[in-house]
Enzyme design. Sequence first.
Site, PDB file in Angstrom:
ATOM      1  N   LYS A 120       0.826  -1.207   0.000  1.00  0.00           N
ATOM      2  CA  LYS A 120       0.000   0.000   0.000  1.00  0.00           C
ATOM      3  C   LYS A 120       0.863   1.262   0.000  1.00  0.00           C
ATOM      4  CE  LYS A 120      -1.896   1.583   3.738  1.00  0.00           C
ATOM      5  NZ  LYS A 120      -2.731   1.734   4.966  1.00  0.00           N
ATOM      6  N   ASP A 138      -6.524   1.042   0.842  1.00  0.00           N
ATOM      7  CA  ASP A 138      -6.570   1.056   2.306  1.00  0.00           C
ATOM      8  C   ASP A 138      -7.985   0.659   2.737  1.00  0.00           C
ATOM      9  OD1 ASP A 138      -8.131   3.251   1.709  1.00  0.00           O
ATOM     10  OD2 ASP A 138      -7.125   4.613   3.094  1.00  0.00           O
TER      11      ASP A 138
END
Length: 212
Positions: A120, A138
């Site tokens: 991420k 996320d």
Amino acid sequence: MNAQKRHEIFARLQAADPHPTTELNWSTPFELLAAVLLSAQATDVGVNKATARLYPVANTPQAIIDLGIDGLKAHIKTIGLYNTKAENLMKTCHILVNQHAGEVPKTRSALEALPGVGRKTANVILNTAFGQPTIAVDTHIFRVSNRTGIAKGKNVVEVEQKLIRHVPKGFRQDAHHWLILHGRYTCIARKPRCGSCIIEDLCEFPDKTELA
């Protein structure tokens, strides 16, 4: 959800916010990397307050190394998990200086080799700092993608792969920011504000609310 509906969703998000960006404050790729490392389980507002103290003193890998671990901790101690984050950031700074001439690398593999940097975070850096059309998933983006039907998946990697496949190419660069902001302020977790949502009629979520 079909391609036409997805295109209209992103067209509306773009019209409402033509130039979306992260809410973290940064001016160099390293400042962004450090801010993202500090942001895990912390608010962007809290991170920005800490970096406002840190960056005037040390905003390069070498400067943070020179600051020392205790000095670094003193500047970021208002952030949750600051001890672990300080250790990871310091280790990252040493790797950047020793292996990358003090520069943030532009490849996923090199970024993910840094302490505390996962997929991420790497996607955020590649997209926001270097302009690559990656999509970092996320909790907000995972929720919005599944709830609306834009890209359903059982885990973040599955959702990321579907977003890359289904988001129209012209919108891919900014899709991450539109989705995270939509999840943060409109399509919130417990009681989504469907009544004030600009894509409510396109969203396939069956349990819409009337909250504005």
